[in-house]
Design an enzyme around this catalytic site. Structure first.
Site, short mmCIF file in Angstrom:
data_model
loop_
_atom_site.label_atom_id
_atom_site.label_comp_id
_atom_site.label_asym_id
_atom_site.label_seq_id
_atom_site.Cartn_x
_atom_site.Cartn_y
_atom_site.Cartn_z
N ASP A 1 -48.44 5.01 -19.40
CA ASP A 1 -49.89 4.37 -19.06
C ASP A 1 -49.63 2.97 -18.64
O ASP A 1 -50.15 2.24 -17.72
CB ASP A 1 -50.71 4.17 -20.37
CG ASP A 1 -50.58 5.94 -20.68
OD1 ASP A 1 -50.38 6.89 -20.14
OD2 ASP A 1 -50.97 6.02 -22.12
N ARG B 1 -60.32 17.29 -31.11
CA ARG B 1 -61.17 16.95 -30.03
C ARG B 1 -62.13 18.08 -29.58
O ARG B 1 -62.74 17.93 -28.49
CB ARG B 1 -60.13 16.64 -28.78
CG ARG B 1 -59.53 17.84 -28.19
CD ARG B 1 -58.44 17.65 -27.29
NE ARG B 1 -58.27 16.33 -26.40
CZ ARG B 1 -57.08 15.74 -25.97
NH1 ARG B 1 -55.92 16.27 -26.31
NH2 ARG B 1 -57.26 14.59 -25.27
N GLY C 1 -38.05 8.34 -17.89
CA GLY C 1 -37.67 7.85 -19.25
C GLY C 1 -36.78 6.56 -19.16
O GLY C 1 -37.18 5.46 -18.29
N ALA D 1 -46.12 4.32 -22.62
CA ALA D 1 -45.13 3.85 -21.78
C ALA D 1 -45.43 4.18 -20.15
O ALA D 1 -45.34 3.24 -19.49
CB ALA D 1 -43.82 4.46 -22.19
#
Length: 305
Positions: free
Chosen positions: A257, A102, A226, A255
């Protein structure tokens, strides 16, 4: 027309498929949230993405991909000397790790032009950003970015912040703590992950996490853990604990997001907090049972509605 704007970095995603092959797509934490929000919010809502991209072919392809999925790109700024970032997913027993490229990412320049940033955030209904959004910015521009969001919040926007910690993007633990504290200070909704909060701040319980962000001014906090219990808190109702359904993950990418999209979209369309959080957990459970960040099959075959 009400609108939802996510701010951050969308990247080229290279993900594994069977027999050692890979597939290419576009993803990134806040873009993933926008993608899921578009599918959850009524057509009367505009869902947009705010970032910087280049003028090259892959940047144009990314913008076209967003538009083809119903995401407004009018808040995308194009920079001639930059392009978009790339990341590759590696999987081990359903858990993912990432390799990134990036260095020339245009999204890192999001706060270089405060007037442009002010323009695209002014008058919004919901603005969503993350710890990654802050981490990719030059350290001296993080305050500028958050100042703009603070003014948008003062103007009536609900600002949501997913802490989404990526230690390799920060210069030090001190910078991470300062960055997350800064981001949360301009947010109404804060979405931390308990394991990350324990590692960075030493929190012993989700209540410790809630207390810190509550004292920073947040009105709604959802502490993820989690596959463990979700602890939610609001200024008006106090805290509650909700149990997610038990599933075997295939790929935990997106997950958090998708959870953010499920929670924010559900609250925006009239669900109470418990119902919104339950719906958000159900969406995340579906997402982690499939490979990749974006799982259109959830919506195409009616497993999630």
């Amino acid at each position: 027309m009400p609108d939802f704007l996510a701010l951050g970095e969308c990247m080229v995603e290279i993900g594994p498929v069977e027999n050692g092959k890979c597939r290419r797509g576009f993803a990134g934490d806040t873009f993933n949230t926008a993608w899921y929000a578009r599918r959850l919010l009524p057509e009367s809502w505009t869902v947009g993405y705010g970032s910087c991209i280049g003028n090259d072919a892959i940047s144009e392809e990314m913008a076209a991909y967003m538009e083809s999925h119903g995401i407004d790109t009018s808040a995308m700024r194009r920079l001639a000397d930059r392009t978009v970032g790339l990341y590759m997913i590696s999987l081990q027993d359903g858990e993912r790790s990432f390799s990134y490229w990036r260095g020339q990412s245009a999204a890192r320049a999001m706060a270089e032009d405060p007037e442009w940033l002010e323009e695209i955030t002014s008058g919004r209904d919901i603005i969503h950003f993350s710890g990654i959004t802050l981490a990719i910015l030059p350290p001296e521009q993080r305050q500028t970015f958050c100042d703009v969001l603070s003014r948008a919040r003062d103007g009536g926007a609900q600002v949501a912040f997913d802490t989404n910690l990526r230690p390799k993007l920060w210069g030090s633990e001190e910078a991470m703590r300062a960055g997350l504290t800064l981001g949360a200070s301009v947010a109404d909704v804060v979405l931390p992950s308990f394991d990350e909060e324990t590692a960075l701040f030493g929190d012993a319980t989700p209540e410790d996490t809630i207390r810190r962000y509550r004292d920073g001014g947040a009105k709604l906090i959802a502490v993820k853990d989690g596959g463990g219990p979700l602890t939610v808190w609001t200024k008006d109702s106090g805290s509650a604990t909700l149990q997610p359904q038990k599933v075997t993950p295939v790929d935990t990418t997106a997950a958090g997001d998708s959870f953010a999209a499920g929670l924010l979209a559900s609250l925006a369309t009239g669900h109470d907090l418990e119902a919104a959080a339950t719906r958000a957990m159900a969406l995340a459970a579906e997402v982690i049972q499939a490979p990749g960040a974006l799982v259109p099959e959830i919506f195409e075959n009616g497993r999630f509605a």
